[in-house]
Design a protein around this motif. Structure first.
Motif, PDB file in Angstrom:
ATOM      1  N   ILE A 126       0.765  24.279  43.759  1.00  0.00           N
ATOM      2  CA  ILE A 126       1.913  24.268  44.676  1.00  0.00           C
ATOM      3  C   ILE A 126       2.271  22.810  44.969  1.00  0.00           C
ATOM      4  CG2 ILE A 126       2.754  24.939  46.958  1.00  0.00           C
ATOM      5  CD1 ILE A 126       0.645  27.192  46.923  1.00  0.00           C
ATOM      6  N   GLU A 178       5.226  21.811  46.489  1.00  0.00           N
ATOM      7  CA  GLU A 178       5.804  21.758  47.836  1.00  0.00           C
ATOM      8  C   GLU A 178       6.357  23.122  48.207  1.00  0.00           C
ATOM      9  OE1 GLU A 178       9.397  20.104  49.145  1.00  0.00           O
ATOM     10  OE2 GLU A 178      10.488  20.492  47.311  1.00  0.00           O
ATOM     11  N   VAL A 179       6.583  23.295  49.517  1.00  0.00           N
ATOM     12  CA  VAL A 179       7.185  24.529  50.030  1.00  0.00           C
ATOM     13  C   VAL A 179       8.474  24.143  50.745  1.00  0.00           C
ATOM     14  CG1 VAL A 179       6.871  26.512  51.557  1.00  0.00           C
ATOM     15  CG2 VAL A 179       4.888  25.535  50.372  1.00  0.00           C
ATOM     16  N   ARG A 189      10.463  27.556  40.498  1.00  0.00           N
ATOM     17  CA  ARG A 189      10.867  27.791  41.884  1.00  0.00           C
ATOM     18  C   ARG A 189      10.694  29.294  42.149  1.00  0.00           C
ATOM     19  NH1 ARG A 189      14.106  25.944  46.006  1.00  0.00           N
ATOM     20  NH2 ARG A 189      12.886  24.044  45.706  1.00  0.00           N
ATOM     21  N   LEU A 248       8.957  28.092  46.879  1.00  0.00           N
ATOM     22  CA  LEU A 248       7.802  27.300  46.454  1.00  0.00           C
ATOM     23  C   LEU A 248       8.094  26.603  45.135  1.00  0.00           C
ATOM     24  CD1 LEU A 248       6.567  29.885  48.084  1.00  0.00           C
ATOM     25  CD2 LEU A 248       4.408  29.085  47.147  1.00  0.00           C
ATOM     26  N   ASP A 249       7.718  25.334  45.056  1.00  0.00           N
ATOM     27  CA  ASP A 249       7.758  24.631  43.774  1.00  0.00           C
ATOM     28  C   ASP A 249       6.349  24.704  43.204  1.00  0.00           C
ATOM     29  OD1 ASP A 249      10.360  24.018  44.247  1.00  0.00           O
ATOM     30  OD2 ASP A 249       9.999  21.939  44.827  1.00  0.00           O
ATOM     31  N   ILE A 250       6.212  25.403  42.086  1.00  0.00           N
ATOM     32  CA  ILE A 250       4.887  25.589  41.493  1.00  0.00           C
ATOM     33  C   ILE A 250       4.880  25.036  40.074  1.00  0.00           C
ATOM     34  CG2 ILE A 250       3.090  27.260  40.839  1.00  0.00           C
ATOM     35  CD1 ILE A 250       4.059  29.109  42.996  1.00  0.00           C
ATOM     36  N   VAL A 291      -0.181  25.231  54.528  1.00  0.00           N
ATOM     37  CA  VAL A 291      -0.683  25.875  53.308  1.00  0.00           C
ATOM     38  C   VAL A 291      -2.209  25.741  53.206  1.00  0.00           C
ATOM     39  CG1 VAL A 291      -0.566  25.888  50.789  1.00  0.00           C
ATOM     40  CG2 VAL A 291       1.503  25.496  52.103  1.00  0.00           C
ATOM     41  N   LYS A 299       3.987  20.814  56.349  1.00  0.00           N
ATOM     42  CA  LYS A 299       3.992  22.046  55.536  1.00  0.00           C
ATOM     43  C   LYS A 299       2.740  22.144  54.666  1.00  0.00           C
ATOM     44  CE  LYS A 299       8.244  21.148  54.143  1.00  0.00           C
ATOM     45  NZ  LYS A 299       9.561  21.271  53.457  1.00  0.00           N
ATOM     46  N   ALA A 304       2.844  32.900  46.491  1.00  0.00           N
ATOM     47  CA  ALA A 304       4.022  32.949  47.374  1.00  0.00           C
ATOM     48  C   ALA A 304       3.767  33.870  48.571  1.00  0.00           C
ATOM     49  CB  ALA A 304       5.246  33.416  46.590  1.00  0.00           C
ATOM     50  N   THR A 314       1.368  32.169  50.942  1.00  0.00           N
ATOM     51  CA  THR A 314       2.067  31.078  51.634  1.00  0.00           C
ATOM     52  C   THR A 314       2.954  31.636  52.746  1.00  0.00           C
ATOM     53  OG1 THR A 314       2.050  29.726  49.633  1.00  0.00           O
ATOM     54  CG2 THR A 314       3.672  29.142  51.311  1.00  0.00           C
TER      55      THR A 314
END
Ligand SMILES: Nc1ncnc2c1ncn2[C@@H]1O[C@H](COP(=O)(O)OP(=O)(O)O)[C@@H](O)[C@H]1O
Ligand SMILES: [Mg+2]
Length: 264
Positions: free
Chosen positions: A214, A216-217, A120, A202-204, A17, A13, A183, A186
């Motif tokens: 970012i 993780e996605v 999130r 997305l965890d930003i 990105v 992933k 987002a 992505t």
């Protein structure tokens, strides 16, 4: 064409990105964990996160840092300190075993009452088939943990409730707009690689200079954090859009905590 909608490997992933030049500037350096790479990344960045390539809910995620004379790592609520890289790594590997792990540059994220938090961002295909950002929440880590996941005892806040005091009203809306843009970019990259994809989470994280990163996605994002908001409009939309593409969520969400409501 790939019909795949779930990808568990964070490595794969991350590479999706990184295909976008704008997004690439917002991804902390990420590598597959080896002893040498960890040593090198610690030397360069002083603080890193190590995480299972195929993990979720913050399980197995550890923070490692190096100061002049000590090496330290933390998992769950316990931090342990060592005099050398060698002794630290020996102990760390007990938790890693044979699982593929990644090492990522650690971001010095914003904090609320001393607890790190991140965001999130949920983005979904709307019933018209276009990507739409359907929700954003802030997740504050459990007081003694280094992961913000709700399932690890994190607390859910409306994003602006934390961003406005941290950055001011104007910067807060600018940051939310920047996160939305990340987002959308992505989603565009994932759509190319996996056209059947309908939702992403997305965890930003935001660092001290107010730059978004970012972390993780998620390709199967959990809607639970959104059930903890006092305002139900985000969760309603998330559920409605998912239903339109044929997905029903389980909304029995017990672990994440609700932010204390301010009295008016
Ligand atoms: N590079 C990083 N810098 C700072 N915090 C991080 C970093 N990577 C992960 N974290 C923290 O750990 C949590 C879990 O990591 P994440 O990569 O999202 O894995 P998981 O799939 O287990 O949720 C994040 O939500 C964040 O709180
Ligand atoms: Mg995560």
């Amino acid at each position: 064409m790939s019909k795949q909608t779930f990808i568990s490997s964070k490595w794969i992933k991350t590479r999706v990105v990184l295909r976008d030049q704008t997004l690439a500037r917002h991804v902390p350096v990420t590598r597959r964990l080896t002893r040498e790479r960890l040593a090198e990344m610690l030397h360069r960045h002083h603080m890193v996160y190590v995480k299972p390539d195929s993990g979720a809910k913050g399980v197995g995620v550890m923070k490692v840092d190096k100061s002049k004379r000590t090496y330290r790592y933390q998992r769950d609520v316990r931090a342990v300190t060592f005099p050398t890289f060698h002794t630290m790594f020996h102990s760390l590997t007990k938790h890693i075993g044979r699982k593929p792990y990644l090492v990522q540059k650690g971001i010095h994220v914003l904090r609320h009452q001393g607890r790190p938090y991140d965001f999130r961002v949920m983005i979904q295909k709307n019933p018209a088939g276009k990507w739409e950002r359907t929700g954003t929440v802030a997740r504050v880590a459990h007081p003694r943990k280094i992961v913000s996941n709700g399932s690890q005892g994190g607390t859910i806040f409306p994003a602006h409730a934390l961003l406005v005091p941290a950055a001011g009203k104007k910067q807060a809306s600018r940051l939310l707009a920047r996160m939305d843009r990340l987002a959308y970019l992505t989603a565009a990259q994932f759509s190319r690689a996996y056209p059947a994809m309908k939702e992403l989470g997305l965890d930003i994280a935001i660092d001290h200079r107010l730059n978004p990163w970012i972390l993780e996605v998620n390709t199967c994002p959990d809607p639970c954090p959104f059930t903890k908001l006092p305002n139900k409009s985000m969760i309603r939309k998330i559920v409605a859009y998912a239903r339109a593409y044929g997905k029903r969520y389980c909304l029995k969400c017990s672990k994440a905590k609700r932010a204390p409501q301010r009295r008016r």
